[in-house]
Scaffold this motif. Structure first.
Motif, mmCIF file in Angstrom:
data_model
loop_
_atom_site.group_PDB
_atom_site.id
_atom_site.type_symbol
_atom_site.label_atom_id
_atom_site.label_comp_id
_atom_site.label_asym_id
_atom_site.label_seq_id
_atom_site.Cartn_x
_atom_site.Cartn_y
_atom_site.Cartn_z
ATOM 1 N N THR A 24 -1.623 -5.593 -8.960
ATOM 2 C CA THR A 24 -1.503 -6.352 -7.721
ATOM 3 C C THR A 24 -2.347 -7.621 -7.713
ATOM 4 O OG1 THR A 24 -1.184 -4.235 -6.657
ATOM 5 C CG2 THR A 24 -1.615 -6.092 -5.221
ATOM 6 N N ASP A 81 5.821 -5.117 -4.871
ATOM 7 C CA ASP A 81 4.748 -4.255 -5.369
ATOM 8 C C ASP A 81 4.839 -2.889 -4.706
ATOM 9 O OD1 ASP A 81 2.540 -3.476 -6.730
ATOM 10 O OD2 ASP A 81 1.115 -4.718 -5.630
ATOM 11 N N GLU A 82 4.302 -1.881 -5.364
ATOM 12 C CA GLU A 82 4.331 -0.505 -4.846
ATOM 13 C C GLU A 82 5.765 -0.140 -4.448
ATOM 14 O OE1 GLU A 82 1.576 1.074 -5.000
ATOM 15 O OE2 GLU A 82 -0.099 -0.263 -4.553
HETATM 16 MG MG MG Z 1 -1.583 -2.291 -6.602
#
Ligand code: MG
Ligand code: ADP
Length: 500
Positions: A129, A221-222
């Protein structure tokens, strides 16, 4: 019933350490080690893993060589601000280049050059991230002067804290080159070229900029923590990608179940970044605890008093925590830090504070982060060695029959989630949703969006609230309604990732 069966509903404590057996499984009546886990771990350590892992020295050398090859020649002037880099930048840089993802920079850029979409899987804490969006920014800025990078997060807390961290790493002010955008808060400026945002906000941007022309790279992300907005966004990105061959899409996830993302994005290549894995020992309570809160706190104190090594504690609870009184001068200080989604950002940042120092008699001080499930994957807290998981979480449960959504403390076991899923009945939920939109006149009897409906969609609010705001103009009470609406949708302590 055997112990092994009972543990499924019990509490668990995991410890990220490979140290000797400690006072827990030997003396404490509270915890025991599941033999099965211990055996498996033993086999894994001896037979498989060790043969593949090079010694730490050769690993470190290989890593440094790779970093030296890929890291751009560091200049003393920050290209974004035109100012010399601060000492803090260099301190952070030295930590960053040792994160597991750095070894893969060259490979990542190469794969990105050759493909429009890329799926990347890496362990929590490996640097996905914070680092990869910075590489993407480098990539974009070398090609398009006017485009930037968007990186979506399933949670507002993550978007805010990661943006703050990355701004620090890039030595720029938060809200300048690096910013974040979450519902009701836009911390960006005309200079912003790397934007962390909730997926709901990117979706909202897509309403006014359907081809997402502002971005050269969009990162999800995620991605495993999918919300409704993530799913719609994925569908949208797939369409946008066809019309914008210059756009790159990066899907990142902490879990290994990336196959579905690859299939969805026309067999996009997969990159796997192994993290620095720590052997984890799992301890379970022999019986389900009647008062899980009390048991969890007891476990924190046991760890604090019996464990010899340093290491902080992460405790998953469903809401706010209790204070720990002083334990006397013989025991080290224990600092409790709460973490939940609606906590103001400056207080959230406290989770990154160092633990209290050792006492003069050598007693170790520890930090205890008491968190709702937002710490599961979105945030990485260095120094955490012990994780206590009572197995409960507050979940938003919608009952389509009575049309009420409530936050319930529920066990996170597979069995109960399946049971609940069965009760909710997805076709009924969808039917009720369409019915509601029709009652509110957002869609007509044929299911087509009405003019009012498209106006309602512009509001970052649930349909009822959006309709209320629009209707308030007719009753001359817009100000009152707006403040009530902001309160209703902003101050909602929830573990529900769909709250963007
Ligand atoms: Mg992350
Ligand atoms: P990932 O996304 O792969 O889980 P991150 O990029 O979020 O990993 O974090 C990588 C590392 O950066 C963490 O292990 C931690 O050391 C550090 N880090 C990230 N965010 C912060 C922060 N807000 N404060 C201090 N360190 C941080």
């Amino acid at each position: 019933m055997s112990k092994r069966h009972r543990i499924d509903v019990g509490d668990s404590v995991s410890k990220r350490s490979s140290t000797k057996q400690n006072c827990f499984d030997l003396q404490s009546p509270y915890l025991f080690v599941r033999e099965e886990d211990r055996d498996k771990r033993h086999d894994k350590d001896n037979n498989i893993e060790k043969s593949r892992i090079p010694s730490s020295a050769s690993l470190a050398m290989a890593q440094h060589a790779a970093v030296a090859a890929t890291f751009p020649k560091t200049s003393t002037i920050n290209p974004f601000t035109g100012m010399p880099y601060t000492p803090r930048y260099h301190t952070l840089l030295s930590k960053r280049i040792n994160l597991p993802v750095w070894e893969y920079k060259e490979k990542f850029i190469d794969t990105m050059n050759k493909n429009q979409t890329l799926v990347l899987v890496g362990e929590t804490g490996s640097g996905k991230t914070t680092q990869i969006p910075q590489w993407c920014l480098e990539w974009v800025r070398a090609r398009y002067a006017k485009k930037g990078v968007a990186c979506t997060q399933p949670r507002r807390v993550a978007a805010m804290s990661v943006a703050a961290r990355v701004a620090e790493e890039m030595d720029v002010g938060l809200g300048q080159e690096v910013g974040y955008s979450i519902r009701f808060e836009d911390c960006t400026s005309s200079k912003t070229i790397l934007k962390y945002m909730t997926d709901g906000m990117l979706l909202r941007e897509a309403m006014s900029d359907p081809l997402l022309e502002n971005y050269g790279v969009v990162m999800l992300d995620e991605a495993h923590e999918r919300t409704l907005a993530t799913d719609i966004l994925m569908g949208l990105l797939k369409e946008v990608a066809k019309q914008r061959p210059d756009l790159k899409i990066i899907v990142m996830s902490a879990t290994l179940d990336a196959g579905k993302f690859q299939t969805y994005f026309d067999n996009a290549p997969l990159m796997t970044v192994p993290g620095r894995t720590h052997p984890v020992e799992i301890f379970y309570t022999p019986e389900p605890e009647r008062d899980y809160m009390e048991a969890a706190i007891r476990t924190v104190l046991q760890i604090h008093m019996c464990e010899e090594g340093e290491g902080d504690v992460l405790l998953f609870l469903t809401g706010q925590e209790r204070e720990v009184e002083s334990l006397g001068p013989d025991v080290g200080e224990l600092k409790c830090i709460p973490l939940y989604s609606t906590l103001p950002p400056n207080l959230q940042q406290r989770i990154f504070e160092p633990p209290p120092p050792k006492r003069t008699n050598g007693a170790i001080g520890r930090k205890v982060v008491v968190s709702t499930n937002i710490a599961e994957t979105s945030l990485t807290i260095d120094g955490v060695v012990f994780v206590i998981d009572p197995g409960f979480a507050k979940q938003k449960v919608y009952n389509p029959r009575i049309r009420v959504e409530s936050l319930l403390v529920t066990a996170i076991s597979k069995a109960s989630s399946q049971q609940r899923a069965g009760r909710a009945g997805p076709p009924e939920t969808l039917m009720r949703a369409l019915e509601l939109l029709n009652y509110l006149a957002a869609i007509d009897d044929d299911g087509e969006l009405t003019e009012l409906g498209s106006m309602m969609a512009e509001f970052p609010l649930d349909p009822q609230l959006a309709k209320m705001v629009i209707a308030s103009c007719d009753y001359n009470c817009s100000n009152e309604i707006l403040s009530v609406t902001a309160m209703l949708s902003g101050n909602n302590e929830s573990c529900d990732p769909s709250l963007w």
